[in-house]
Design a protein around this motif. Sequence first.
Motif, short mmCIF file in Angstrom:
data_model
loop_
_atom_site.label_atom_id
_atom_site.label_comp_id
_atom_site.label_asym_id
_atom_site.label_seq_id
_atom_site.Cartn_x
_atom_site.Cartn_y
_atom_site.Cartn_z
N ARG A 152 69.31 13.39 74.65
CA ARG A 152 67.96 12.89 74.96
C ARG A 152 66.96 14.02 75.18
O ARG A 152 66.36 14.16 76.27
CB ARG A 152 68.00 12.00 76.20
CG ARG A 152 68.92 10.82 76.00
CD ARG A 152 68.80 9.87 77.13
NE ARG A 152 69.33 8.58 76.75
CZ ARG A 152 68.88 7.43 77.20
NH1 ARG A 152 67.90 7.38 78.04
NH2 ARG A 152 69.43 6.30 76.80
N PRO A 153 66.79 14.87 74.18
CA PRO A 153 65.93 16.05 74.35
C PRO A 153 64.44 15.72 74.40
O PRO A 153 63.99 14.79 73.75
CB PRO A 153 66.22 16.86 73.09
CG PRO A 153 66.63 15.84 72.07
CD PRO A 153 67.37 14.79 72.84
N LYS A 154 63.73 16.53 75.20
CA LYS A 154 62.25 16.51 75.10
C LYS A 154 61.86 17.39 73.94
O LYS A 154 60.85 17.18 73.29
CB LYS A 154 61.64 17.09 76.38
CG LYS A 154 61.87 16.24 77.59
CD LYS A 154 60.98 16.74 78.73
CE LYS A 154 61.33 16.05 80.02
NZ LYS A 154 61.96 16.95 81.00
N MET A 155 62.66 18.43 73.72
CA MET A 155 62.35 19.37 72.65
C MET A 155 63.64 19.80 71.97
O MET A 155 64.63 20.11 72.63
CB MET A 155 61.65 20.59 73.24
CG MET A 155 61.33 21.61 72.20
SD MET A 155 60.21 22.85 72.90
CE MET A 155 60.03 23.85 71.46
N LEU A 156 63.60 19.81 70.62
CA LEU A 156 64.76 20.26 69.83
C LEU A 156 64.46 21.62 69.21
O LEU A 156 63.36 21.84 68.67
CB LEU A 156 65.03 19.29 68.69
CG LEU A 156 65.91 18.07 68.89
CD1 LEU A 156 66.06 17.35 67.56
CD2 LEU A 156 67.27 18.41 69.47
N LEU A 157 65.45 22.50 69.26
CA LEU A 157 65.37 23.79 68.56
C LEU A 157 66.31 23.69 67.37
O LEU A 157 67.53 23.60 67.56
CB LEU A 157 65.84 24.92 69.48
CG LEU A 157 65.17 25.04 70.84
CD1 LEU A 157 65.94 26.03 71.72
CD2 LEU A 157 63.74 25.51 70.67
N LEU A 158 65.77 23.68 66.17
CA LEU A 158 66.61 23.47 64.99
C LEU A 158 66.82 24.78 64.25
O LEU A 158 65.85 25.42 63.82
CB LEU A 158 65.93 22.47 64.05
CG LEU A 158 65.78 21.04 64.54
CD1 LEU A 158 64.88 20.24 63.60
CD2 LEU A 158 67.13 20.36 64.63
N ASP A 159 68.09 25.18 64.11
CA ASP A 159 68.40 26.45 63.46
C ASP A 159 68.77 26.23 62.00
O ASP A 159 69.87 25.75 61.70
CB ASP A 159 69.56 27.14 64.20
CG ASP A 159 69.74 28.59 63.76
OD1 ASP A 159 68.98 29.05 62.89
OD2 ASP A 159 70.64 29.26 64.28
N GLU A 160 67.84 26.54 61.11
CA GLU A 160 68.06 26.46 59.66
C GLU A 160 68.73 25.16 59.20
O GLU A 160 69.80 25.19 58.58
CB GLU A 160 68.92 27.65 59.20
CG GLU A 160 68.32 28.96 59.67
CD GLU A 160 68.19 29.99 58.56
OE1 GLU A 160 68.18 29.60 57.37
OE2 GLU A 160 68.07 31.17 58.90
N PRO A 161 68.09 24.02 59.49
CA PRO A 161 68.73 22.76 59.12
C PRO A 161 68.92 22.56 57.62
O PRO A 161 69.75 21.75 57.22
CB PRO A 161 67.79 21.70 59.70
CG PRO A 161 66.49 22.38 59.88
CD PRO A 161 66.81 23.82 60.18
N SER A 162 68.18 23.30 56.79
CA SER A 162 68.30 23.05 55.34
C SER A 162 69.24 24.02 54.64
O SER A 162 69.45 23.93 53.44
CB SER A 162 66.92 23.12 54.68
OG SER A 162 66.52 24.46 54.48
N LEU A 163 69.84 24.92 55.41
CA LEU A 163 70.63 26.01 54.82
C LEU A 163 71.79 25.49 53.96
O LEU A 163 72.62 24.72 54.41
CB LEU A 163 71.20 26.88 55.95
CG LEU A 163 71.82 28.21 55.51
CD1 LEU A 163 70.73 29.16 55.03
CD2 LEU A 163 72.58 28.85 56.67
N GLY A 164 71.80 25.93 52.71
CA GLY A 164 72.92 25.65 51.81
C GLY A 164 72.99 24.21 51.31
O GLY A 164 74.02 23.83 50.74
N LEU A 165 71.93 23.43 51.49
CA LEU A 165 72.00 22.02 51.08
C LEU A 165 71.23 21.79 49.78
O LEU A 165 70.24 22.47 49.49
CB LEU A 165 71.45 21.12 52.19
CG LEU A 165 72.19 21.22 53.53
CD1 LEU A 165 71.52 20.33 54.57
CD2 LEU A 165 73.66 20.85 53.38
N ALA A 166 71.67 20.78 49.01
CA ALA A 166 71.00 20.43 47.75
C ALA A 166 69.60 19.90 48.05
O ALA A 166 69.38 19.30 49.10
CB ALA A 166 71.81 19.36 47.04
N PRO A 167 68.65 20.11 47.10
CA PRO A 167 67.25 19.72 47.35
C PRO A 167 67.07 18.27 47.82
O PRO A 167 66.28 18.02 48.72
CB PRO A 167 66.57 19.94 45.99
CG PRO A 167 67.40 21.02 45.35
CD PRO A 167 68.81 20.83 45.82
#
Length: 234
Positions: A152-167
């Motif tokens: 239940r975050p107020k704020m999310l820190l996202l580390d490279e969520p798109s890394l290595g994934l197909a378009p």
Amino acid sequence: MLKVTNLKVSYGSLEVLHGITFQVNPGEIVAVLGANGAGKSTAISAVSGILPVRGGKIEFSGQDITGRPADDIVGMGLVQVPEGRRIFPGLTVRENLDLGAYLISDKKHKQESLAKVLDIFPKLKERRNQKGGTLSGGEQQMLAIARGLMARPKMLLLDEPSLGLAPIIVDRIFQVIQNIRQSGATILLVEQNAQRSLEIADRGYILETGNIVLEDTGKALLVNESVKASYLGA
Ligand code: ATP
């Protein structure tokens, strides 16, 4: 909501963040962009209390959290989502999700969080009894984000969520990030994919070898000549 002032972080005697300053206002998506090795992951791991800070100040919701233990910081609602392959491959989807809520003791709250998260990610609902390691790369990234939401975050820190994934999967991830913001969470996004990030970001910072060299709105950075030349393949 998050104010980072003159943050310095070192690995041993090697300083990799040389005093960076940035902030994220409530409800914003803010992108921190930079090449491989610029210090992006280091910055968010320092903010979430995983790495020790050598200098500077980190404030969250008006409180000084510099040097506070990581679980205190999660308890305050600031939650880091690591890069997608850092789920627990030997645990089921459901067990991975339960771990995200480890600080929530109220069973009813946990159930509510789980129902909400499985609504956002129907694929994970289908696969809730499957081992995390059997999911595709995109699904593992979704699971990492879903696990973060369980707290239940107020704020999310996202580390490279798109890394290595197909378009096509990257499209879905960025759609999910926008949905999460609409549901009320604030987002700091650390990415190498400058184009996609700036398209959804209110503001962005460019990090080069441990220094912030540029900051502006997402729109302005998308048309900035030096950003185009260095990060947008133009
Ligand atoms: P990437 O996309 O490669 O993760 P990044 O921008 O997130 O890049 P960091 O992982 O924060 O960069 O790394 C910043 C610098 O710190 C790099 O020079 C890296 O080699 C160094 N570094 C990262 N982790 C360690 C570590 N555990 N020990 C020593 N040096 C490290």
